[in-house]
Scaffold this active site. Structure first.
Site, PDB file in Angstrom:
ATOM      1  N   GLY A  73       0.834  -1.197   0.000  1.00  0.00           N
ATOM      2  CA  GLY A  73       0.000   0.000   0.000  1.00  0.00           C
ATOM      3  C   GLY A  73       0.863   1.238   0.000  1.00  0.00           C
ATOM      4  O   GLY A  73       1.980   1.234   0.534  1.00  0.00           O
ATOM      5  N   GLN A  78       3.041  10.092   0.947  1.00  0.00           N
ATOM      6  CA  GLN A  78       4.323   9.418   1.180  1.00  0.00           C
ATOM      7  C   GLN A  78       5.343   9.719   0.098  1.00  0.00           C
ATOM      8  O   GLN A  78       6.545   9.567   0.315  1.00  0.00           O
ATOM      9  CB  GLN A  78       4.130   7.904   1.283  1.00  0.00           C
ATOM     10  N   CYS A 121       5.378   0.002   7.515  1.00  0.00           N
ATOM     11  CA  CYS A 121       5.100   1.122   6.609  1.00  0.00           C
ATOM     12  C   CYS A 121       6.339   1.402   5.770  1.00  0.00           C
ATOM     13  O   CYS A 121       7.461   1.385   6.288  1.00  0.00           O
ATOM     14  CB  CYS A 121       4.728   2.356   7.427  1.00  0.00           C
ATOM     15  N   LEU A 122       6.134   1.671   4.483  1.00  0.00           N
ATOM     16  CA  LEU A 122       7.263   1.980   3.605  1.00  0.00           C
ATOM     17  C   LEU A 122       7.969   3.268   4.028  1.00  0.00           C
ATOM     18  O   LEU A 122       9.121   3.487   3.664  1.00  0.00           O
ATOM     19  CB  LEU A 122       6.795   2.090   2.152  1.00  0.00           C
ATOM     20  N   HIS A 163      -4.898   2.213   7.307  1.00  0.00           N
ATOM     21  CA  HIS A 163      -3.493   2.627   7.443  1.00  0.00           C
ATOM     22  C   HIS A 163      -3.161   3.686   6.388  1.00  0.00           C
ATOM     23  O   HIS A 163      -2.583   4.738   6.707  1.00  0.00           O
ATOM     24  CB  HIS A 163      -2.597   1.393   7.281  1.00  0.00           C
ATOM     25  N   GLU A 164      -3.517   3.414   5.131  1.00  0.00           N
ATOM     26  CA  GLU A 164      -3.187   4.358   4.055  1.00  0.00           C
ATOM     27  C   GLU A 164      -3.997   5.646   4.171  1.00  0.00           C
ATOM     28  O   GLU A 164      -3.490   6.734   3.890  1.00  0.00           O
ATOM     29  CB  GLU A 164      -3.397   3.709   2.681  1.00  0.00           C
ATOM     30  N   HIS A 167      -2.522   8.379   6.301  1.00  0.00           N
ATOM     31  CA  HIS A 167      -1.513   9.232   5.670  1.00  0.00           C
ATOM     32  C   HIS A 167      -2.128  10.509   5.095  1.00  0.00           C
ATOM     33  O   HIS A 167      -1.444  11.526   4.972  1.00  0.00           O
ATOM     34  CB  HIS A 167      -0.804   8.474   4.540  1.00  0.00           C
TER      35      HIS A 167
END
Length: 201
Positions: A73, A78, A121-122, A163-164, A167
């Site tokens: 994701g 991000q 998380c990335l 989660h996304e 952001h």
């Protein structure tokens, strides 16, 4: 008859998602993924007024960057773009499985039941910690063609969407971690500063 079904299946697969890209990692990702401590991750994202080819190009580059980073994701903030756009692919190993693109997503309802599950998380590579979230959600959004959609999700998909979506309002999963000691240790072990967390727990 069998051949015509096979042709239909192939053409449906080709049609797929208009933003689908090869899932193999690239040598260099087209977009830089910002990490914890970068101020851009804390800004609110703006709604997208018109879903056009520029938006689809961004979604494609986000997918390429996500696959290169081996994630499932990615949200536009991000990569430093403050627009309400998410890409998700829970099956990055399967070439024919189309990714999910959510534009201007809004959670319509959440389940009363909660689940605790480990997240990563990335933007905080290497850090994995438990987070409590509703186990199911219903979300409204526009797809990559601008069509209004609703989706009921549970399990990993529900968690990934939540989660996304965090952001989009400058929230990172570490802000929701309740184990302060474990959080501090994990962050320090991976070179991040605990004071960059904005705890919601």
């Amino acid at each position: 008859m069998a051949r015509s079904f096979a042709q239909l299946a192939r053409s449906a697969e080709k049609a797929g998602s208009p933003v689908a890209v090869p899932k193999e990692p690239l040598e260099t990702a087209p977009l830089q993924i910002h990490t914890l401590g970068d101020d851009v991750l804390r800004l609110d994202a703006r709604r997208i007024g018109k879903v056009d080819e520029t938006v689809r190009d961004l979604a494609r580059d986000m997918l390429r960057s996500m696959y290169t980073a081996r994630g499932i994701g990615l949200a536009a903030p991000q990569v430093g773009v403050h627009q309400q756009l998410l890409v998700i692919d829970l099956d990055p190993e399967t070439a024919s499985s189309p990714p999910l693109v959510l534009i201007n997503p809004e959670i319509i309802s959440s389940s009363a039941s909660l689940d605790t599950y480990e997240e990563g998380c990335l933007s905080i590579p290497g850090v994995y910690l438990d987070v409590v979230r509703p186990s199911a959600v219903q979300v409204s959004f526009r797809d990559e063609m601008g069509r209004p959609k609703t989706l009921k999700a549970d399990g990993l998909m529900a968690r990934c969407i939540q989660h996304e979506m965090d952001h989009l309002t400058g929230v990172l999963f570490v802000d929701r971690v309740t184990d302060a000691g474990g959080l501090t240790k994990e962050l320090k072990d991976h070179g991040f500063q605990p004071n960059d967390v904005r705890s919601l727990a």
